[in-house]
Design a protein around this motif. Sequence first.
Motif, PDB file in Angstrom:
ATOM      1  N   THR A   1       1.926   6.832   8.268  1.00  0.00           N
ATOM      2  CA  THR A   1       0.580   6.707   7.689  1.00  0.00           C
ATOM      3  C   THR A   1       0.269   5.251   7.371  1.00  0.00           C
ATOM      4  O   THR A   1      -0.842   4.759   7.639  1.00  0.00           O
ATOM      5  N   ALA A   2       1.245   4.559   6.814  1.00  0.00           N
ATOM      6  CA  ALA A   2       1.037   3.137   6.475  1.00  0.00           C
ATOM      7  C   ALA A   2       0.737   2.332   7.740  1.00  0.00           C
ATOM      8  O   ALA A   2      -0.174   1.488   7.744  1.00  0.00           O
ATOM      9  N   ILE A   3       1.475   2.604   8.803  1.00  0.00           N
ATOM     10  CA  ILE A   3       1.257   1.880  10.063  1.00  0.00           C
ATOM     11  C   ILE A   3      -0.129   2.198  10.624  1.00  0.00           C
ATOM     12  O   ILE A   3      -0.840   1.301  11.091  1.00  0.00           O
ATOM     13  N   ARG A   4      -0.545   3.444  10.535  1.00  0.00           N
ATOM     14  CA  ARG A   4      -1.890   3.807  11.017  1.00  0.00           C
ATOM     15  C   ARG A   4      -2.967   3.088  10.207  1.00  0.00           C
ATOM     16  O   ARG A   4      -3.973   2.631  10.763  1.00  0.00           O
TER      17      ARG A   4
ATOM     18  N   ALA B   1       0.837  -1.209   0.000  1.00  0.00           N
ATOM     19  CA  ALA B   1       0.000   0.000   0.000  1.00  0.00           C
ATOM     20  C   ALA B   1       0.869   1.255   0.000  1.00  0.00           C
ATOM     21  O   ALA B   1       0.612   2.201  -0.751  1.00  0.00           O
ATOM     22  N   ALA B   2       1.903   1.268   0.849  1.00  0.00           N
ATOM     23  CA  ALA B   2       2.759   2.454   0.942  1.00  0.00           C
ATOM     24  C   ALA B   2       3.534   2.669  -0.353  1.00  0.00           C
ATOM     25  O   ALA B   2       3.622   3.793  -0.858  1.00  0.00           O
ATOM     26  N   LEU B   3       4.097   1.588  -0.910  1.00  0.00           N
ATOM     27  CA  LEU B   3       4.889   1.725  -2.139  1.00  0.00           C
ATOM     28  C   LEU B   3       3.999   2.166  -3.300  1.00  0.00           C
ATOM     29  O   LEU B   3       4.321   3.109  -4.030  1.00  0.00           O
ATOM     30  N   LEU B   4       2.869   1.495  -3.459  1.00  0.00           N
ATOM     31  CA  LEU B   4       1.999   1.765  -4.607  1.00  0.00           C
ATOM     32  C   LEU B   4       1.426   3.180  -4.549  1.00  0.00           C
ATOM     33  O   LEU B   4       1.329   3.867  -5.575  1.00  0.00           O
ATOM     34  N   ALA B   5       1.053   3.616  -3.351  1.00  0.00           N
ATOM     35  CA  ALA B   5       0.416   4.933  -3.201  1.00  0.00           C
ATOM     36  C   ALA B   5       1.320   6.048  -3.718  1.00  0.00           C
ATOM     37  O   ALA B   5       0.840   7.049  -4.259  1.00  0.00           O
ATOM     38  N   LYS B   6       2.647   5.878  -3.537  1.00  0.00           N
ATOM     39  CA  LYS B   6       3.584   6.918  -3.976  1.00  0.00           C
ATOM     40  C   LYS B   6       3.570   7.033  -5.503  1.00  0.00           C
ATOM     41  O   LYS B   6       3.528   8.141  -6.056  1.00  0.00           O
ATOM     42  N   ALA B   7       3.612   5.886  -6.172  1.00  0.00           N
ATOM     43  CA  ALA B   7       3.631   5.920  -7.638  1.00  0.00           C
ATOM     44  C   ALA B   7       2.289   6.408  -8.178  1.00  0.00           C
ATOM     45  O   ALA B   7       2.242   7.166  -9.145  1.00  0.00           O
ATOM     46  N   VAL B   8       1.177   5.995  -7.552  1.00  0.00           N
ATOM     47  CA  VAL B   8      -0.151   6.429  -8.009  1.00  0.00           C
ATOM     48  C   VAL B   8      -0.296   7.944  -7.834  1.00  0.00           C
ATOM     49  O   VAL B   8      -0.832   8.636  -8.703  1.00  0.00           O
ATOM     50  N   ALA B   9       0.218   8.473  -6.717  1.00  0.00           N
ATOM     51  CA  ALA B   9       0.122   9.916  -6.455  1.00  0.00           C
ATOM     52  C   ALA B   9       1.226  10.683  -7.177  1.00  0.00           C
ATOM     53  O   ALA B   9       1.220  11.911  -7.176  1.00  0.00           O
ATOM     54  N   ASN B  10       2.184   9.960  -7.780  1.00  0.00           N
ATOM     55  CA  ASN B  10       3.360  10.587  -8.397  1.00  0.00           C
ATOM     56  C   ASN B  10       4.066  11.485  -7.383  1.00  0.00           C
ATOM     57  O   ASN B  10       4.481  12.602  -7.686  1.00  0.00           O
ATOM     58  N   ASP B  11       4.219  10.974  -6.173  1.00  0.00           N
ATOM     59  CA  ASP B  11       4.761  11.769  -5.066  1.00  0.00           C
ATOM     60  C   ASP B  11       5.366  10.813  -4.026  1.00  0.00           C
ATOM     61  O   ASP B  11       4.648  10.086  -3.339  1.00  0.00           O
TER      62      ASP B  11
END
Lengths: 446, 446
Positions: free
Chosen positions: B344-347, B326-336
């Motif tokens: 945030t991932a732990i929460r 989730a943490a890795l993918l979210a960065k690429a999806v947000a381009n950020d």
Amino acid sequence: MNDIKTVDTIIHAQAIVTVNQANAILPLHSIIICAGKIRDILPTDDAQKQYQSSNTLDLSQHVLMPGLINAHGHAAMSLMRGFADDLPLMDWLNEHIWPAEAALVSSEFVYDGTELAIAEMIRSGTTCFSDMYFFPEAAAQCADKIGIRAQFTTPVFDFPSNWGTGPDDYLAKAQALIDQYKDNELIDIALGPHAPYTVSDEAMNAVKTMAETQGLAVHIHLHETTFEVETSKSDYGKRPIERLQALGLMNGNLQCVHMTTLNDDDIRIVADAGASIIHCPESNLKLASGMMPVQKCLDAGINVALGTDGAASNNGLNLFSEMRTAALLAKAVANDATAVDANTAIRMATINGAKALGLDKLTGSLEIGKAADFIAIDFSALDMQPIYHINSHIAYTHPADKVTHSWVNGKSLMSNRKLLGINEQDVIKRAQQWQKKLQQTQEQTV
Amino acid sequence: MNDIKTVDTIIHAQAIVTVNQANAILPLHSIIICAGKIRDILPTDDAQKQYQSSNTLDLSQHVLMPGLINAHGHAAMSLMRGFADDLPLMDWLNEHIWPAEAALVSSEFVYDGTELAIAEMIRSGTTCFSDMYFFPEAAAQCADKIGIRAQFTTPVFDFPSNWGTGPDDYLAKAQALIDQYKDNELIDIALGPHAPYTVSDEAMNAVKTMAETQGLAVHIHLHETTFEVETSKSDYGKRPIERLQALGLMNGNLQCVHMTTLNDDDIRIVADAGASIIHCPESNLKLASGMMPVQKCLDAGINVALGTDGAASNNGLNLFSEMRTAALLAKAVANDATAVDANTAIRMATINGAKALGLDKLTGSLEIGKAADFIAIDFSALDMQPIYHINSHIAYTHPADKVTHSWVNGKSLMSNRKLLGINEQDVIKRAQQWQKKLQQTQEQTV
């Protein structure tokens, strides 16, 4: 009278995943090792009649498969695992990684970091890795001592570093390494121009001449970000792939690492040249660099291998995890759940890696005559049950911590998860000492 | 005279990751347990002066954190782990999963599959899970026996199944379960209308009435694929989110699972309603369903939790892996690269899961007065070195196999990786028996 042949090692297994052309998975088979090579693969019943060895292992709950090939990484950066996270590539490099490297990177740093990395890689199923980092002579010495297979791509940048003064010096040091390891069975030396944005045309030409003259592989970070592609267009009037093509570097010996930003022309150029792509999905996601269109590149006939990148951007060197991420991500990127199936993912992590490194005649699959580079995975754990398809479990469960044994060139590097030839506690102790020094370079808190 | 208080359990740790409002990580702290609750969290030096217990554990190499909350899954489907891979969602369901379920799913199947799933979840750090599957009474019985925390969302479809004849029957069975478990501290019952494409407006209305009357949570697969959204538009003239809003189901008790296909209006509706999203990135990737825009939803103020989905589409129940993906993918999806940082991932994997299930007053963080639901992770392993940031290692390395201890409501469920109250070999044996029966339903080869 006695037809039974005596060999070095015999291993009986629940199944052997060959990764041969047909992706054959052979239940209740045995592997026969002699002089570092695979002498035979045959049903266990036949093996017991035809071969004997004082070194016979009965791994009836285990699956044997080729050792994984980690085709891109910076081993010594394991000392910077989790040093700086959640940052864009250029901030991460400019503000954290490069200043820390300038302060601390030395021959000792590289030896200790590489030993930590090799220990982690063996424990997670890798038997061959590619490495691009400063002081490759220290990294190669470490790999040679341990007995793992590796290709060291000596870095080339325009600028000086702790390791050397500039391109001429880097290439002179590369030549010394090539000469030192030319008769070594396990260590291969290649050239590593760092990236299009750090290597001028002049230095690229010097790399090209040296690679052509001596038949060397060339390894480069390429099309890692859109920023890199745009910079190249404004600086050179060409996309980086077009620039490498114009320089004569785009050919079957080139290993193109990352490649997240590709148009159809880029893919055609790489396919026509017969160059390989090294896909590092976890690093690309974490640095928000982008998503490589894996299925499109495979469909174009390109050889796609896998790499973890350094542990500073991953944050580990677990190629089973990389294989799983690559297979999962490729389906969503292609909008097709049949993209990169389990067998394809396994090939990317093994034989395709060997092809990329120019070592596929030697390693990457379990076939008679090849080097005995392989691992055993314990399939008896609770989270591997039930077992419908062995290849599915390799690609989609988390087998790394179930790798119990590892062999390179017939030599055992791990037995029942105990590393042979590496003192784990000593490796950890040295890593913790470097941690303190790295923390002093920044006001970092644990 | 003696101020030392006697308590049930004292654990001294290298650090405690609280996941409180400030994401505090407390080095050299201890946790004090009494009557299933967290009585105190304080520096170990002070703990030794103020408390005593015959059950004191010194985990000086370990980090304590809240047990993970797996907010979406189908536990019994662990018996179909890797049964059919590399297929699109509807083919996978229609041709493989649903026929096998029709042939075999029973109370015994669900009990055995759920026990396999719970064993795997405890071993990988989960202390609370959400479950939607047939025969929830068998799954709840299993969870109750083991002592893990769980929310069972009783499924509702328009059509009959092995478990019941249709919506009225399903809701009657749900009511019986609610009555049975109303005083149980660990088992919570909610309603699970399966998906917009399998539940009519009439059945949705019945769910709504029952949920409103009794204050129940509602759990639904929603906007999982573009196909689902398009079907709803042609069948109902509305996107599924709009349809649920019109039906009065879109509110703070709704758990929206998957949500890969979202436009800005969808996000606004969910945010305004205070509904939660359960993100299952690995299943979404594997079935090529799409990529949930996590950061965008977080920015809109939506509570986003994590789920593994069933092991038939994952192929495991490792929520640490899900957190990392989730943490890795979210960065690429947000381009950020700064999107979904380690905290945030732990929460998402802990307190946000508790919020989604309506259990955040009780669990999801380590704070005085909350239930003692927590795990210990051994941070001494080689692939965890060096340690710069504990939260980074939790989010980005692979800690699941390093979870050594687990407690739910103060009761120990695992000690030094040995499950208490589950006979692992027996669980494996029953899984293998079901494997044979499932293989007979198809011409599948191992």
